[in-house]
Design a protein around this motif. Structure first.
Motif, PDB file in Angstrom:
ATOM      1  N   PRO A   1       0.816  -1.363   0.121  1.00  0.00           N
ATOM      2  CA  PRO A   1      -0.081   0.078   0.139  1.00  0.00           C
ATOM      3  C   PRO A   1       0.823   1.116   0.136  1.00  0.00           C
ATOM      4  O   PRO A   1       0.322   2.442  -0.255  1.00  0.00           O
ATOM      5  N   ARG A   2       2.207   1.142   0.485  1.00  0.00           N
ATOM      6  CA  ARG A   2       3.159   2.410   0.655  1.00  0.00           C
ATOM      7  C   ARG A   2       3.757   2.619  -0.773  1.00  0.00           C
ATOM      8  O   ARG A   2       4.068   3.734  -1.263  1.00  0.00           O
ATOM      9  N   GLY A   3       3.741   1.732  -1.823  1.00  0.00           N
ATOM     10  CA  GLY A   3       4.480   1.944  -3.080  1.00  0.00           C
ATOM     11  C   GLY A   3       4.831   0.839  -3.738  1.00  0.00           C
ATOM     12  O   GLY A   3       5.083  -0.407  -3.156  1.00  0.00           O
ATOM     13  N   ILE A   4       5.826   0.949  -4.825  1.00  0.00           N
ATOM     14  CA  ILE A   4       6.145  -0.184  -5.613  1.00  0.00           C
ATOM     15  C   ILE A   4       7.511  -0.587  -4.722  1.00  0.00           C
ATOM     16  O   ILE A   4       8.216   0.168  -4.176  1.00  0.00           O
ATOM     17  N   VAL A   5       7.404  -1.992  -4.334  1.00  0.00           N
ATOM     18  CA  VAL A   5       8.527  -2.522  -3.567  1.00  0.00           C
ATOM     19  C   VAL A   5       9.624  -3.373  -4.282  1.00  0.00           C
ATOM     20  O   VAL A   5      10.790  -3.781  -3.814  1.00  0.00           O
ATOM     21  N   ARG A   6       9.274  -3.864  -5.618  1.00  0.00           N
ATOM     22  CA  ARG A   6      10.105  -4.763  -6.211  1.00  0.00           C
ATOM     23  C   ARG A   6       9.806  -4.803  -7.612  1.00  0.00           C
ATOM     24  O   ARG A   6       8.792  -4.775  -8.089  1.00  0.00           O
ATOM     25  N   VAL A   7      10.694  -4.813  -8.493  1.00  0.00           N
ATOM     26  CA  VAL A   7      10.891  -4.886  -9.920  1.00  0.00           C
ATOM     27  C   VAL A   7      12.004  -6.035 -10.287  1.00  0.00           C
ATOM     28  O   VAL A   7      12.922  -5.996  -9.718  1.00  0.00           O
ATOM     29  N   ALA A   8      11.313  -7.117 -10.764  1.00  0.00           N
ATOM     30  CA  ALA A   8      12.316  -8.201 -10.979  1.00  0.00           C
ATOM     31  C   ALA A   8      12.169  -8.530 -12.454  1.00  0.00           C
ATOM     32  O   ALA A   8      11.271  -8.621 -13.081  1.00  0.00           O
ATOM     33  N   PHE A   9      13.576  -8.999 -12.898  1.00  0.00           N
ATOM     34  CA  PHE A   9      13.770  -9.301 -14.314  1.00  0.00           C
ATOM     35  C   PHE A   9      13.400 -10.803 -14.228  1.00  0.00           C
ATOM     36  O   PHE A   9      13.593 -11.468 -13.424  1.00  0.00           O
ATOM     37  N   GLU A  10      13.456 -11.415 -15.768  1.00  0.00           N
ATOM     38  CA  GLU A  10      13.367 -12.923 -15.889  1.00  0.00           C
ATOM     39  C   GLU A  10      14.527 -13.678 -15.560  1.00  0.00           C
ATOM     40  O   GLU A  10      14.276 -14.906 -15.053  1.00  0.00           O
ATOM     41  N   THR A  11      15.625 -13.034 -15.298  1.00  0.00           N
ATOM     42  CA  THR A  11      16.762 -13.524 -14.632  1.00  0.00           C
ATOM     43  C   THR A  11      16.532 -13.914 -13.277  1.00  0.00           C
ATOM     44  O   THR A  11      17.363 -14.782 -12.578  1.00  0.00           O
ATOM     45  N   GLU A  12      15.526 -13.572 -12.657  1.00  0.00           N
ATOM     46  CA  GLU A  12      15.070 -13.962 -11.125  1.00  0.00           C
ATOM     47  C   GLU A  12      14.049 -14.842 -11.152  1.00  0.00           C
ATOM     48  O   GLU A  12      13.077 -14.360 -12.027  1.00  0.00           O
ATOM     49  N   THR A  13      13.962 -15.928 -10.668  1.00  0.00           N
ATOM     50  CA  THR A  13      12.621 -16.793 -10.774  1.00  0.00           C
ATOM     51  C   THR A  13      11.456 -16.127 -10.086  1.00  0.00           C
ATOM     52  O   THR A  13      11.973 -15.417  -8.858  1.00  0.00           O
ATOM     53  N   GLU A  14      10.494 -16.305 -10.300  1.00  0.00           N
ATOM     54  CA  GLU A  14       9.107 -15.638 -10.013  1.00  0.00           C
ATOM     55  C   GLU A  14       9.061 -16.234  -8.349  1.00  0.00           C
ATOM     56  O   GLU A  14       8.646 -15.820  -7.454  1.00  0.00           O
ATOM     57  N   ASP A  15       9.030 -17.483  -8.240  1.00  0.00           N
ATOM     58  CA  ASP A  15       9.086 -18.211  -7.058  1.00  0.00           C
ATOM     59  C   ASP A  15      10.113 -17.520  -5.907  1.00  0.00           C
ATOM     60  O   ASP A  15       9.759 -17.182  -4.674  1.00  0.00           O
ATOM     61  N   GLU A  16      11.249 -17.344  -6.374  1.00  0.00           N
ATOM     62  CA  GLU A  16      12.142 -16.814  -5.570  1.00  0.00           C
ATOM     63  C   GLU A  16      11.992 -15.564  -4.838  1.00  0.00           C
ATOM     64  O   GLU A  16      12.218 -15.176  -3.789  1.00  0.00           O
ATOM     65  N   VAL A  17      11.461 -14.613  -6.069  1.00  0.00           N
ATOM     66  CA  VAL A  17      11.243 -13.208  -5.598  1.00  0.00           C
ATOM     67  C   VAL A  17       9.886 -13.304  -4.733  1.00  0.00           C
ATOM     68  O   VAL A  17       9.869 -12.611  -3.556  1.00  0.00           O
TER      69      VAL A  17
END
Length: 199
Positions: free
Chosen positions: A53-69
């Protein structure tokens, strides 16, 4: 009465998306959604965007797996993480505008929960580097008031939780070479070229 074993997951992607959106809206309405996320396509591949609710906290690239993020967000921010595109519609729109060359700066609230201390000071300085320009790690260390902390600046940029929004791709080595990047060196080069093309 329907047995639970008889219930099936919808095989229609659109139906599944609608059900997920409905669940996200219900969770947000009940104040049960701490971290919303969605994915967007970009010239760099699929990006995962997450916001509190405070704002964007993470932007992840394809090099990072979705599950890990998502595991990182659940462990370090809140376990109440759910796909909810609506909360991230403004971020998705601004990303699209940026990649199309129609946006130079992001107008998004940012939640820096995932970064502390000197690293937070460094990433907060990143938007001062103008679009289409670069600064060296050493220059950024000096801007942060610690000229000897070039390596720490490199680490802060490499672990920046909201790349693109806080443009760590604009920080390069003193010799002009790109250096490391969370999305990979090709992504960093592509972003610098994109900005130069739209000056």
């Amino acid at each position: 009465m329907t047995e639970i074993a008889d219930l099936q997951m919808p095989d229609d992607a659109d139906t599944l998306r609608r059900l997920t959106d409905r669940l996200g809206r219900a969770a947000e309405a009940a104040d049960l959604l701490d971290v919303a996320y969605r994915t967007v396509d970009s010239p760099l591949g699929r990006l995962l965007l997450a916001a509190t609710p405070r704002g964007i906290v993470r932007v992840a690239f394809e090099t990072e797996t979705e599950d890990e993020v998502l595991d990182e967000l659940a462990a370090r921010v809140s376990p109440r993480v759910l796909a909810d595109a609506r909360r991230l519609d403004p971020a998705a729109r601004e990303m699209e505008e940026y990649f199309a060359g129609r946006r130079r700066d992001f107008d998004l609230a940012i939640d820096l929960t995932l970064v502390m201390g000197f690293r937070r000071e460094v990433v907060q300085l990143l938007p001062t580097i103008p679009y289409g320009r670069t600064a060296s790690y050493a220059e950024l260390a000096a801007m942060a008031g610690n000229p000897g902390a070039t390596r720490a600046v490199g680490t802060a940029c490499a672990r920046n939780p909201v790349p693109l929004v806080l443009p760590c791709h604009r920080v390069v080595r003193s010799d002009g070479t790109t250096g490391a990047y969370r999305g990979g060196p090709e992504a960093k080069t592509a972003l610098l070229q994109l900005e130069l093309a739209h000056l």
